[in-house]
Design a protein around this motif. Structure first.
Motif, short mmCIF file in Angstrom:
data_model
loop_
_atom_site.label_atom_id
_atom_site.label_comp_id
_atom_site.label_asym_id
_atom_site.label_seq_id
_atom_site.Cartn_x
_atom_site.Cartn_y
_atom_site.Cartn_z
N PRO A 1 0.82 -1.22 0.00
CA PRO A 1 0.00 0.00 0.00
C PRO A 1 0.85 1.27 0.00
N TRP A 2 2.14 1.13 0.24
CA TRP A 2 3.03 2.29 0.26
C TRP A 2 3.53 2.65 -1.14
N ALA A 3 3.22 1.84 -2.14
CA ALA A 3 3.68 2.12 -3.50
C ALA A 3 3.15 3.46 -4.04
N PRO A 4 1.85 3.77 -3.91
CA PRO A 4 1.38 5.06 -4.44
C PRO A 4 2.07 6.27 -3.82
N PRO A 5 2.23 6.34 -2.49
CA PRO A 5 2.95 7.51 -1.96
C PRO A 5 4.40 7.59 -2.44
N ARG A 6 5.05 6.45 -2.59
CA ARG A 6 6.44 6.48 -3.08
C ARG A 6 6.50 7.01 -4.50
N MET A 7 5.53 6.63 -5.34
CA MET A 7 5.51 7.14 -6.71
C MET A 7 5.28 8.64 -6.73
N LEU B 1 11.99 5.19 -4.92
CA LEU B 1 10.90 4.23 -5.01
C LEU B 1 11.08 3.09 -4.01
N THR B 2 11.67 3.41 -2.86
CA THR B 2 11.80 2.48 -1.75
C THR B 2 11.18 3.14 -0.52
N PHE C 1 6.38 11.16 -15.83
CA PHE C 1 6.63 10.21 -14.74
C PHE C 1 6.24 8.80 -15.17
N PRO C 2 7.07 8.12 -15.94
CA PRO C 2 6.70 6.81 -16.50
C PRO C 2 6.43 5.72 -15.46
N TRP C 3 6.92 5.87 -14.24
CA TRP C 3 6.67 4.85 -13.21
C TRP C 3 5.21 4.80 -12.77
N PHE C 4 4.39 5.76 -13.18
CA PHE C 4 2.97 5.73 -12.87
C PHE C 4 2.20 4.77 -13.78
N ALA C 5 2.82 4.27 -14.84
CA ALA C 5 2.14 3.39 -15.79
C ALA C 5 1.60 2.15 -15.08
N MET C 6 2.32 1.63 -14.09
CA MET C 6 1.87 0.43 -13.38
C MET C 6 0.61 0.67 -12.55
N ALA C 7 0.29 1.93 -12.27
CA ALA C 7 -0.87 2.26 -11.42
C ALA C 7 -2.14 2.50 -12.22
#
Length: 135
Positions: free
Chosen positions: A48-54, A65-66, A127-133
């Motif tokens: 659940p901490w993935a969205p705030p890290r992004m 992203l850790t 911000f390409p790392w948002f693609a997974m969301a």
């Protein structure tokens, strides 16, 4: 910002309620963040901490992203500053010109539009790392 409205033959001045805009932004931001964190955990099986890290990575770079308390604080600051800005825009444009029910419905539609714009064209470009969301 004041608006003059003509009603029943007399003028009435209305003021934008900036405080309501701030509260609306904070409430909407908190609800969205909690739903997003919960759904990532429940439906995708991810932290659940993935969205705030992004979100923190938007300002601090992909290297954050850790999990880290400082990263989480940066994420919350970014998220809630943006939420307040969107709430203030809503207060200036929509809320003072209509009833609460209409304003809430229009605010929900605006929230959906903000989500779609932020997660698709803006995130794809910056911000390409948002693609997974994007589920």
């Amino acid at each position: 910002m004041a608006e003059t409205v003509l009603r029943a033959g007399h003028e009435e001045r209305r003021q934008v309620d900036w405080r309501a805009g701030v509260y609306a932004g904070l409430i909407a931001g908190a609800v969205f963040m909690m739903l997003e964190m919960g759904m990532v955990w429940l439906f995708m099986g991810e932290s659940p901490w993935a969205p705030p890290r992004m979100i923190a990575a938007m300002v601090l770079g992909e290297g954050v992203l850790t999990f880290d308390l400082g990263v989480m604080m940066a994420a919350m600051m970014i998220h809630f500053v943006l939420s307040i800005i969107y709430g203030l825009i809503g207060a200036a444009i929509v809320a003072h010109r209509m009833g609460y029910g209409t304003a809430i419905a229009l605010g929900a539609l605006a929230g959906l539009a903000i989500y779609l714009i932020n997660f698709y064209p803006v995130a794809s470009a910056l911000f390409p790392w948002f693609a997974m969301a994007r589920n």
